[in-house]
Design an enzyme around this catalytic site. Structure first.
Site, short mmCIF file in Angstrom:
data_model
loop_
_atom_site.label_atom_id
_atom_site.label_comp_id
_atom_site.label_asym_id
_atom_site.label_seq_id
_atom_site.Cartn_x
_atom_site.Cartn_y
_atom_site.Cartn_z
CE1 TYR A 61 21.12 32.66 62.92
CE2 TYR A 61 18.91 31.76 62.73
CZ TYR A 61 20.01 32.38 62.16
OH TYR A 61 19.97 32.72 60.84
CG HIS B 231 22.43 36.20 58.88
ND1 HIS B 231 21.41 37.05 58.51
CD2 HIS B 231 21.84 35.16 59.49
CE1 HIS B 231 20.25 36.54 58.89
NE2 HIS B 231 20.49 35.38 59.50
CG HIS C 147 19.75 32.25 55.96
ND1 HIS C 147 18.56 31.66 56.34
CD2 HIS C 147 20.04 33.14 56.94
CE1 HIS C 147 18.16 32.18 57.49
NE2 HIS C 147 19.04 33.07 57.87
#
Lengths: 169, 234
Positions: free
Chosen positions: B105, B159, B157
């Protein structure tokens, strides 16, 4: 069984959201020009008494249709500024005291917690239909205390002693 | 005075419990007191109205937010937002954020040793159209390690954050990818009590959404709380 999409945690890495307009960092842009503003700050703590440095608070202004995003920092501290809410209609002809609805998202919260921020010294609190549903001894956790002019403090405890009242809406 | 109709309360078992021991961070963060059940008022039944200026034209395309293209497998995520009665939810804000192709991230708190991508921020937003549909173009996120338990890895994934019509319909969730072997091992995914509920968070590969020579397509529909049919029932 319902087809509802299940909730998942917001996780710790939502900062990119906060940077996006129009839900940018505080202070919020008042929707009504010249509306009086109020600032609310506080510390969010967990059940071990430690600050929660990665919560995302979303205060909603009832009536204006505005949402603000207030992330906590390393010390668990958040702060936001928004137009000061007024009284609003409640169920059955009652009047709700001025308040913000507050959504709480964080790593470790598998779905959003919901609470409210009321204002200390507000006489209409006594007749508020939602506060009346909260056990009297715990109502104080929903009331921000005055901290200067148009400035209030609202600490939150996610778990344990003095645990903030969370609502099922 | 007749106000907006209340929204239905989710049946038990749809959402994860707040205390789920395999997900360690819930231990000190879940309230021990019962939630206080309150009626929905104007506060819970109204919400932000999003103007079209809330979203810029390229906000939905995470591959075109920088000078160059991000590394990774380009994908399209498209879906429809509906309420429990199947009604489309138009003009509502959908926000996404994710790790890059290497599982990292863009965030100061991410200590994973995988590289950042200077051409990828990993955040996007879109408004649903009149039929509740949204579309993102991005790259497939990588899996990444976390500290929950020994050798813990989050499945890939994206969000998702949705508002819906009002405060009570707000939803934050995660979209997963079909066939991911990490799903069976993931405490966050498995905190959802119902198997069908878990399946609803897995996007479907869709050849119809796939663009030749360009990007794989995935379909991910979302269902938000619906309104009660009358003010007093339920």
């Amino acid at each position: 069984m319902s087809d509802l999409t299940p909730s998942q945690t917001v996780g710790p890495f939502f900062a990119v959201l906060v940077d996006f307009p129009p839900h940018g960092p505080t202070p919020a842009q008042p929707a009504t020009a010249g509306a009086p503003l109020v600032t609310i700050w506080g510390i969010v703590r967990d059940g071990a008494g430690d600050p929660v440095p990665d919560a995302l608070l979303e205060p909603w202004h009832p009536g204006l249709g505005e949402v603000v995003r207030a992330p906590t920092g390393d010390t668990g501290r958040f702060e936001f500024t928004a137009p000061r809410p007024g009284p609003t209609p409640g169920p059955g002809g009652t009047t709700q005291a001025p308040h913000f609805a507050l959504g709480v998202l964080a790593r470790g919260l598998l779905h959003r917690l919901v609470t409210r921020i009321y204002f200390d010294g507000e006489p209409r609190n006594a007749a508020d239909p939602i506060l009346a549903l909260v056990p009297e001894g715990r109502r104080g956790t929903l009331v921000a205390t005055a901290d200067g002019s148009d400035r209030y403090r609202f600490d939150m405890v996610l778990q344990g002693r003095n645990e903030t009242v969370f609502l099922d809406v | 005075m007749t106000g907006p109709l209340p929204v239905r309360r989710p049946p038990p078992g749809v959402h994860p419990p707040l205390h789920y021991a395999p997900y360690r961070a819930t231990e000190v963060r879940h309230p021990r007191e019962r939630l206080v059940i309150v009626p929905q008022t104007l506060t819970e039944l109204t919400g932000p109205v999003f103007g079209h200026d809330a979203v810029r034209p390229l906000d939905h395309d995470l591959t075109r937010q920088h000078r160059g293209e991000p590394l990774g497998e380009r994908i399209i995520i498209e879906g429809q937002v509906r309420d429990e009665d199947g009604r489309p939810v138009p003009n509502t804000l959908v926000e996404v954020w994710q790790a890059n192709a290497a599982g990292r991230y863009l965030h100061k708190g991410d200590r994973h040793g995988a590289p950042l991508d200077p051409n990828f921020s990993g955040a996007g937003r879109a408004l649903t159209d009149a039929t509740g549909r949204y579309r993102f173009v991005t790259i497939r996120p990588g899996a990444y390690p976390w500290q929950n338990h020994p050798n813990a890895w989050r499945p890939a994934h994206v969000h998702f954050s949705l508002f819906g019509e009002c405060f009570a319909t707000r939803l934050v969730t995660q979209m997963y990818f079909p066939g991911d072997p990490l799903l069976a091992l993931d405490p966050i995914y498995n905190s959802i009590p119902d198997e069908r509920g878990r399946q609803r968070l897995i996007a479907a590969f869709d050849l119809g959404l796939t663009e030749p020579e360009h990007a794989l397509g995935f379909r991910f529909d979302l269902v938000l709380r619906g309104r009660q049919s009358t003010p007093m029932t339920g």
